[in-house]
Design an enzyme around this catalytic site. Structure first.
Site, short mmCIF file in Angstrom:
data_model
loop_
_atom_site.label_atom_id
_atom_site.label_comp_id
_atom_site.label_asym_id
_atom_site.label_seq_id
_atom_site.Cartn_x
_atom_site.Cartn_y
_atom_site.Cartn_z
N HIS A 159 -15.21 18.92 -20.21
CA HIS A 159 -15.60 18.40 -18.90
C HIS A 159 -14.97 17.03 -18.69
CE1 HIS A 159 -18.92 21.38 -18.10
NE2 HIS A 159 -18.78 21.52 -19.42
N HIS A 166 -16.06 23.21 -14.32
CA HIS A 166 -16.18 22.66 -12.97
C HIS A 166 -14.77 22.53 -12.38
CE1 HIS A 166 -20.16 20.88 -14.53
NE2 HIS A 166 -20.42 21.94 -13.78
N GLY A 167 -14.60 23.05 -11.19
CA GLY A 167 -13.27 23.13 -10.61
C GLY A 167 -12.58 21.79 -10.42
N ASP A 168 -13.36 20.73 -10.23
CA ASP A 168 -12.78 19.42 -10.00
C ASP A 168 -12.64 18.61 -11.29
OD1 ASP A 168 -15.47 19.04 -10.44
OD2 ASP A 168 -15.78 17.63 -8.79
N GLU A 169 -12.68 19.30 -12.44
CA GLU A 169 -12.48 18.65 -13.74
C GLU A 169 -11.39 19.41 -14.50
OE1 GLU A 169 -16.32 18.60 -15.59
OE2 GLU A 169 -17.28 17.57 -13.89
N ASN A 194 -22.28 25.80 -14.58
CA ASN A 194 -23.04 25.27 -15.71
C ASN A 194 -24.52 25.09 -15.38
OD1 ASN A 194 -22.93 24.51 -18.45
ND2 ASN A 194 -23.01 22.34 -17.92
N ARG A 195 -24.98 25.76 -14.34
CA ARG A 195 -26.41 25.86 -14.03
C ARG A 195 -26.78 27.32 -13.75
NH1 ARG A 195 -24.93 21.47 -15.05
NH2 ARG A 195 -25.60 19.44 -14.20
N TYR A 222 -29.37 13.17 -19.69
CA TYR A 222 -30.03 13.61 -18.45
C TYR A 222 -30.32 15.11 -18.61
CZ TYR A 222 -25.50 15.52 -16.92
OH TYR A 222 -24.32 16.22 -16.84
N GLU A 279 -17.29 15.63 -22.93
CA GLU A 279 -16.80 14.86 -21.78
C GLU A 279 -15.59 14.08 -22.28
OE1 GLU A 279 -18.05 15.06 -18.78
OE2 GLU A 279 -19.99 16.04 -19.12
#
Length: 459
Positions: free
Chosen positions: A192, A79-82, A152-153, A252, A274
């Protein structure tokens, strides 16, 4: 392409995607020490939507070569913001190269050992690091890629018809899938941000409910996740997640994720890590985050050669490697051996007894029981053909058309004056066949002894 050209290309690549200093995230990736020795190799596995190469750092004592060692990969910045994972993987590459010839005292999953962890990894694992899977998202400081798709989807899903059209997938997703078709990774982890926990399959449930939904290797995955959690500074003391680990669907449910696709379609045991509560921390926090995650990153890679069953599959006829399959009784999962070297690596939770079965089309299967305690087991299989050469010759005689005129004439010829000569030739042929088979069995090579192995078995 030489190391200097690769280094220049990588530097330019990451300079191109740096953002302004107001982002508060370090972009000094410090590639210099990676190319001082011979441990590294850099390859591009594809391009992002905007054309940035997805560059992988390959660390091994034999980079670029096919080996019988297990392969491990880390992927950051999905994810670009991680971006924390992106920075930590660069630190990891530097640490391994800087400490390859040193002798530190290390802490491996509740045990204190004195050995060179960097050397153990470099010489016994083929390590691949992809610092940024989503360079476009990083440069835009957003979760998705340049097309605003959550990578990731974007993978095929086992429960629902998602992303089944390969042409509609994002280029970054296709690059990962093609990469795993070329290389058999034993295990993997993606990095992540936004929480502090080690997540393991399954990520989704069949009815979309939030509940524990374990995969066939649930015990092995729990052990893997625990290695990372307990090696971390404070992940295992989490108040939200027991021991700092969680089943994905129990946390989740998500669908189209990379973790489950790796396990189902690529034979790769992947965790989703994470590693920081803050997705985009200030650059001044990066040294602390590296300190907290360093031993976890190292111990997870080292676990490939500190436990599990490893070996090769051979043919008893000529001693050549076979691309057979390995299964473990009671676990509905198959690990495939390498096509060229016949090597396999099966991750298993320790302190248990396992029945390991080797199979190959055209050969008789073999099985043996092992006890996996605190160390790995090296287990080679030598498989016999389903129909031996002798049986094949006899069967061909019985299968002949004995009513044909030519066959009757041939039989009459054998029972004539040449019968003694025929039997002498049969005896000589049988003796030569015996010598050939005995020589082939003697020439069967043994697999490389893994570091820390308790015992070696051949069946």
């Amino acid at each position: 392409m030489g190391h200097q050209r690769i280094w220049t290309k990588m530097q330019q690549h990451f300079q191109d995607i740096q953002v302004c200093s107001s982002c508060n995230c370090s972009t000094d990736l410090q590639f210099v020490s990676l190319f001082e020795g011979f441990l590294e190799w850099a390859i591009s596995i594809g391009n992002s939507v905007n054309g940035f190469p997805l560059l992988v750092i390959e660390i091994s004592d034999k980079p670029g070569e096919e080996e019988t060692k297990p392969a491990f990969k880390y992927i950051g910045n999905v994810h670009g913001d991680e971006p924390v994972g992106r920075e930590l993987l660069i630190n990891l590459a530097n640490w391994l190269c800087d400490n390859y010839l040193k002798d530190p005292l290390v802490f491996f999953f509740l045990y204190l050992h004195r050995y060179n962890l960097a050397k153990l990894i470099v010489e016994n694992v083929h390590l691949h690091l992809l610092p940024s899977m989503n360079p476009d998202g990083f440069s835009l400081r957003k979760r998705g890629n340049a097309n605003n798709i959550d990578l990731n989807r974007d993978f095929p899903d086992q429960f629902f018809s998602l992303n089944d059209d390969e042409d509609s997938r994002q280029p970054e997703t296709r690059a990962i899938m093609n990469w795993l078709r070329d290389i058999r990774f034993t295990a993997s982890a993606t990095l992540h941000g936004g929480a502090l926990v080690a997540n393991y399959p399954w990520d989704g449930s069949e009815d979309k409910r939030t509940k524990y939904y374990g995969c066939p290797d649930d015990d092995a995955f729990r052990f893997m996740a625990s290695i990372y959690s307990h090696s971390h500074y404070n992940m295992s003391s989490s108040k939200e997640f027991l021991s700092g680990i969680t089943n994905g669907a129990a946390w989740y449910p998500l669908y189209g994720g990379m973790q489950d696709w790796n396990y189902i379609h690529a034979g790769c045991f992947e965790l989703t890590l994470e590693i920081s509560d803050n997705k985009w921390p200030n650059s001044t926090e990066l040294p602390i985050l590296w300190k907290y995650n360093k031993m976890s990153l190292l111990n997870l890679v080292a676990s490939l050669v500190k436990t599990g069953v490893h070996g090769r599959i051979y043919s008893s006829v000529d001693g050549k490697p076979l691309p057979g399959s390995i299964t473990v009784s009671g676990i509905n999962y198959t690990v495939t051996a390498g096509k060229t070297l016949g090597d396999y690596h099966r991750f298993l939770a320790p302190r248990d007894k396992y029945e390991v079965v080797a199979t190959m089309i055209g050969y008789k299967s073999k099985n043996t029981t092992i006890w996996l305690d605190d160390g790995p087991v090296t287990l080679d299989f030598v498989l016999d053909p389903e129909v031996s050469i002798k049986e094949s010759v006899v069967q061909n005689v019985y299968d002949c058309d004995c009513n044909s005129k030519s066959t009757q004439e041939f039989v009459q010829f054998l029972w004539g004056a040449h019968l003694e000569v025929f039997f002498i030739l049969i005896v000589i042929l049988g003796f030569l066949l015996f010598l050939f088979q005995r020589r082939a069995k003697i020439k069967v090579p043994t697999s490389r002894q893994l570091s820390g192995s308790k015992k070696t078995v051949e069946v």
